[in-house]
Design a protein around this motif. Structure first.
Motif, PDB file in Angstrom:
ATOM      1  N   LEU A   5      42.167 -59.170  39.556  1.00  0.00           N
ATOM      2  CA  LEU A   5      40.940 -59.284  40.347  1.00  0.00           C
ATOM      3  C   LEU A   5      40.182 -60.562  40.017  1.00  0.00           C
ATOM      4  N   PHE A   6      40.017 -60.852  38.736  1.00  0.00           N
ATOM      5  CA  PHE A   6      39.338 -62.080  38.345  1.00  0.00           C
ATOM      6  C   PHE A   6      40.141 -63.302  38.800  1.00  0.00           C
ATOM      7  N   GLY A   7      41.463 -63.204  38.756  1.00  0.00           N
ATOM      8  CA  GLY A   7      42.304 -64.310  39.200  1.00  0.00           C
ATOM      9  C   GLY A   7      42.156 -64.601  40.675  1.00  0.00           C
ATOM     10  N   ARG A   8      41.967 -63.562  41.465  1.00  0.00           N
ATOM     11  CA  ARG A   8      41.821 -63.734  42.919  1.00  0.00           C
ATOM     12  C   ARG A   8      40.406 -64.110  43.337  1.00  0.00           C
ATOM     13  N   SER A   9      39.415 -63.469  42.715  1.00  0.00           N
ATOM     14  CA  SER A   9      38.044 -63.591  43.214  1.00  0.00           C
ATOM     15  C   SER A   9      37.071 -64.261  42.255  1.00  0.00           C
ATOM     16  N   GLY A  10      37.518 -64.610  41.054  1.00  0.00           N
ATOM     17  CA  GLY A  10      36.620 -65.214  40.087  1.00  0.00           C
ATOM     18  C   GLY A  10      35.650 -64.201  39.513  1.00  0.00           C
ATOM     19  N   PHE A  11      34.780 -64.681  38.629  1.00  0.00           N
ATOM     20  CA  PHE A  11      33.833 -63.774  37.986  1.00  0.00           C
ATOM     21  C   PHE A  11      32.835 -63.221  38.994  1.00  0.00           C
ATOM     22  N   GLY A  12      32.229 -64.105  39.775  1.00  0.00           N
ATOM     23  CA  GLY A  12      31.194 -63.686  40.703  1.00  0.00           C
ATOM     24  C   GLY A  12      31.698 -62.790  41.820  1.00  0.00           C
ATOM     25  N   GLY A  13      32.934 -62.992  42.241  1.00  0.00           N
ATOM     26  CA  GLY A  13      33.476 -62.228  43.357  1.00  0.00           C
ATOM     27  C   GLY A  13      34.112 -60.907  42.983  1.00  0.00           C
ATOM     28  N   THR A  97      51.172 -63.411  34.974  1.00  0.00           N
ATOM     29  CA  THR A  97      49.903 -62.937  35.515  1.00  0.00           C
ATOM     30  C   THR A  97      48.728 -63.759  35.014  1.00  0.00           C
ATOM     31  N   SER A  98      48.897 -64.449  33.896  1.00  0.00           N
ATOM     32  CA  SER A  98      47.771 -65.200  33.354  1.00  0.00           C
ATOM     33  C   SER A  98      47.491 -66.471  34.129  1.00  0.00           C
ATOM     34  N   LEU A  99      48.465 -67.000  34.827  1.00  0.00           N
ATOM     35  CA  LEU A  99      48.304 -68.304  35.442  1.00  0.00           C
ATOM     36  C   LEU A  99      47.164 -68.356  36.441  1.00  0.00           C
ATOM     37  N   GLN A 100      47.152 -67.428  37.377  1.00  0.00           N
ATOM     38  CA  GLN A 100      46.122 -67.462  38.407  1.00  0.00           C
ATOM     39  C   GLN A 100      44.731 -67.296  37.799  1.00  0.00           C
ATOM     40  N   ALA A 103      43.722 -70.515  35.960  1.00  0.00           N
ATOM     41  CA  ALA A 103      43.395 -71.556  36.940  1.00  0.00           C
ATOM     42  C   ALA A 103      42.029 -71.282  37.550  1.00  0.00           C
ATOM     43  N   ARG A 104      41.772 -70.036  37.895  1.00  0.00           N
ATOM     44  CA  ARG A 104      40.487 -69.662  38.474  1.00  0.00           C
ATOM     45  C   ARG A 104      39.364 -69.937  37.478  1.00  0.00           C
ATOM     46  N   LEU A 105      39.617 -69.687  36.205  1.00  0.00           N
ATOM     47  CA  LEU A 105      38.601 -69.934  35.186  1.00  0.00           C
ATOM     48  C   LEU A 105      38.184 -71.402  35.193  1.00  0.00           C
ATOM     49  N   ALA A 154      44.905 -82.178  37.644  1.00  0.00           N
ATOM     50  CA  ALA A 154      46.311 -82.130  38.073  1.00  0.00           C
ATOM     51  C   ALA A 154      46.983 -80.842  37.605  1.00  0.00           C
ATOM     52  N   TYR A 155      46.777 -80.448  36.354  1.00  0.00           N
ATOM     53  CA  TYR A 155      47.492 -79.250  35.909  1.00  0.00           C
ATOM     54  C   TYR A 155      46.843 -77.970  36.413  1.00  0.00           C
ATOM     55  N   VAL A 156      45.532 -77.992  36.643  1.00  0.00           N
ATOM     56  CA  VAL A 156      44.896 -76.804  37.226  1.00  0.00           C
ATOM     57  C   VAL A 156      45.348 -76.617  38.671  1.00  0.00           C
ATOM     58  N   TRP A 157      45.434 -77.701  39.435  1.00  0.00           N
ATOM     59  CA  TRP A 157      45.922 -77.614  40.816  1.00  0.00           C
ATOM     60  C   TRP A 157      47.346 -77.059  40.817  1.00  0.00           C
ATOM     61  N   THR A 158      48.142 -77.477  39.856  1.00  0.00           N
ATOM     62  CA  THR A 158      49.516 -76.971  39.743  1.00  0.00           C
ATOM     63  C   THR A 158      49.511 -75.475  39.462  1.00  0.00           C
ATOM     64  N   LEU A 159      48.603 -75.019  38.617  1.00  0.00           N
ATOM     65  CA  LEU A 159      48.488 -73.590  38.328  1.00  0.00           C
ATOM     66  C   LEU A 159      48.063 -72.784  39.549  1.00  0.00           C
ATOM     67  N   LEU A 160      47.181 -73.341  40.345  1.00  0.00           N
ATOM     68  CA  LEU A 160      46.668 -72.619  41.511  1.00  0.00           C
ATOM     69  C   LEU A 160      47.741 -72.353  42.558  1.00  0.00           C
ATOM     70  N   GLN A 161      48.747 -73.219  42.620  1.00  0.00           N
ATOM     71  CA  GLN A 161      49.846 -73.067  43.584  1.00  0.00           C
ATOM     72  C   GLN A 161      49.314 -72.766  44.987  1.00  0.00           C
TER      73      GLN A 161
END
Length: 197
Positions: A5-13, A97-100, A103-105, A154-161
C-alpha cells in the motif's frame, strides 16, 4: 501488506483503514500494535531501509579494506551504492516487494516521508559522498553534490519502473531485469560524476 500500500500510494495516500483491511484486522486491533500510521510506516520502511543501508555500509567497508590508501575506484563505489538498492533481497513469492516502496519513499513529497527518508539514508549518503569526493578530487564539491543528486534520480527512476523503457526500446529492454540495470547504469553514472567541471 502495508508495504504494498505504501509502495503504491505513498504515506499520505495510504489510510490506516486500508492497512487494517489488508491485514484482516479492524482498526482497533491495528492500533493495539501501532499507535499511528506513522509508526507503521516507520516500522515497514525502516526495516527495509536498514537492510539497504547495512548492505551499503558493508560494501563500502569491504571496498575500503581492499583498496586502502590507494582509494576506492569510482566504479566500485557507484556499483556498491546502486547494487544495494536495485538488487535488494528477493522477498515473498519471488518478488522484490521492497523496490516499489523504497522508490516511493524517495519521491514522496509528504513531510513524514521526508523525515523517515532522512533518518534512514542520510548517514550512508554522506559516507558515499565523501568516498566519491576522494575518488574525484578534481571535481568541485558543489558540482559533485549536484551530480550525486542527479545520480539518485537515475536509480530511483529505475526502481519505479514506469514503463518508459519498454516503450522507448520497443520491448527490447526489460526494466525488471535489475542485473542488466546495474550493468548499464554504473558506467553511465561514472561518466556523469567524473565529467569535466
Amino acid at each position: 501488506m502495508a508495504e504494498d500500500l505504501f509502495g503504491r500510494s505513498g504515506f499520505g495516500g495510504t489510510t490506516t483503514r486500508a492497512i487494517a483491511a489488508r491485514a484482516h484486522l479492524n482498526v482497533g486491533q491495528l492500533h493495539y500494535y501501532f499507535d499511528s500510521k506513522r509508526a507503521i510506516f516507520e516500522a515497514v520502511v525502516g526495516r527495509q531501509g536498514k537492510e539497504v543501508t547495512e548492505r551499503r555500509r558493508q560494501l563500502l567497508d569491504e571496498a575500503m579494506a581492499k583498496y586502502g590508501r590507494k582509494g576506492v575506484p569510482l566504479a566500485v563505489l557507484v556499483d556498491a551504492l546502486v547494487r544495494s538498492l536495485l538488487l535488494a533481497e528477493v522477498r515473498r513469492n519471488g518478488r522484490r516487494t521492497s523496490l516499489q516502496m523504497q522508490a516511493r519513499l524517495f519521491t514522496d513529497p509528504d513531510e513524514t516521508a521526508s523525515e523517515v527518508r532522512a533518518n534512514i539514508y542520510d548517514e550512508t549518503n554522506a559516507l558515499y559522498v565523501d568516498a566519491i569526493r576522494r575518488a574525484l578530487p578534481e571535481v568541485p564539491a558543489k558540482t559533485l553534490y549536484w551530480r550525486y543528486y542527479f545520480m539518485m534520480g537515475a536509480y530511483v527512476w529505475t526502481l519505479l519502473q514506469p514503463g518508459r523503457l519498454e516503450a522507448i526500446s520497443r520491448g527490447r529492454c526489460n526494466p525488471a531485469d535489475m542485473e542488466s540495470a546495474v550493468r548499464e547504469i554504473v558506467p553511465f553514472l561514472c561518466a556523469g560524476l567524473s565529467a569535466p567541471a
